[in-house]
Write a protein that holds these residues in place. Structure first.
Motif: not given
Length: 324
Positions: A181-197
């Motif tokens: 999960s990558i969280y941007d503190f300034e924008k208060d936004s988060i998105y996820d990455i599925k690293p492997r199947k």
């Protein structure tokens, strides 16, 4: 044989037998002395080490002598020195103690408020040391100010967070657990990455100091024939390279200060370049857990599952074992 001589023989036997038994006891205890973390502090020439021993240990990075033992109830899962000031952020697990900020001189502790009573394993300061992030076992990313006051709680909707690292130049945090999960503190936004199947537990993450990419290491699953992976990712989460050369999980990883070399802790100590090419490899004898570089990128400190603390040179030759 006179009575006096018989008593001396019996006492000698008890003493020898007792020493052997005590030695076995110490050896058994040491086998359970998992040292989870090691962190090299350039500001005060100290190395912090912690694990399952209810004790934070501080060593001189010049003489490698033990400086201080600081009692802390619970397992110390990670230590992170403040980038500028002489203070130490410590993540803890168990119900014995919460994560905290420690002044190693005054021994003053600032306990960090958390929603999870079972503790945390992911902790780190941003590049200026004004923000502290703690990822707990409930999947919450907790952001504190430098004084330990809570600022934000972000529900990543992961089952638990195991590792985190701040972007070296921006207030962006990458956290790992069951996914990235990558969280941007300034924008208060988060998105996820599925690293492997495959579903595997991710253990560690580290941004390259140039801020252009980061690397993750996972547990794998040997029962299902899923090898542990070292994975390279672009800043926006694009998979760049997957490496499966380890025979055990990647417990921790750390970039050199100049960003040219990546050291990884697994069943062996390994050194990689920026492209993910293996440069050096050295068997440690035990599974490595903690790892860090000194400020000049000339030495590496590691800790392992048997309580050993080893200093290595850049060619991955052992220089010294720290005693405590």
């Amino acid at each position: 044989m006179n009575t006096k001589k018989s008593i001396l023989i019996i006492l000698s036997f008890i003493l020898i037998y007792g020493c052997k038994e005590n030695g076995k006891k110490v050896e058994t205890e040491r086998e359970n002395w998992w040292l989870w973390t090691a962190n090299w502090n350039p500001n005060n020439n100290q190395i912090s080490v912690g694990g399952t021993q209810d004790t934070l240990r501080l060593f001189s990075s010049e003489t490698y002598q033990l400086i201080d033992n600081i009692p802390l109830r619970g397992t110390i899962t990670k230590t992170k020195w403040h980038p500028i000031k002489n203070k130490l952020a410590i993540s803890m697990q168990d119900e014995k103690s919460k994560s905290l900020i420690l002044d190693p001189i005054s021994k003053e502790q600032i306990v960090l408020d958390s929603l999870d009573e079972s503790g945390a394993r992911a902790i780190g300061w941003n590049n200026k040391g004004e923000l502290l992030a703690v990822g707990d076992y409930s999947g919450f990313l907790n952001i504190y100010n430098e004084s330990g006051g809570i600022i934000k709680r972000i529900n990543t909707k992961q089952k638990g967070l195991i590792g985190l690292d701040w972007h070296p130049k921006k207030n962006i945090i990458t956290v790992v657990g069951e996914r990235v999960s990558i969280y941007d503190f300034e924008k208060d936004s988060i998105y996820d990455i599925k690293p492997r199947k495959e579903d595997v537990l991710m253990l560690c993450v580290a941004w390259n100091p140039n801020g252009e990419f980061f690397v993750t290491g996972d547990y794998g699953d040997f029962e299902k024939d899923y090898p542990p992976l070292l994975q390279f990712w672009s800043a926006n989460g694009k998979n760049l390279r997957n490496i499966d050369k380890s025979k055990a999980e990647f417990r921790n990883l750390k970039w050199s200060t100049d960003g040219k070399f990546l050291a990884t802790a697994s069943e062996s100590l390994r050194l990689w370049n920026e492209n993910g090419d293996l440069l050096e490899e050295s068997e440690s004898g035990n599974l490595l857990w903690g790892i860090d570089w000194n400020e000049s990128d000339s030495k590496i400190v590691t800790t392992d599952e048997k309580g050993k603390i080893i200093i290595w040179d850049k060619e991955l030759k052992q220089i010294q074992e720290l005693k405590y």
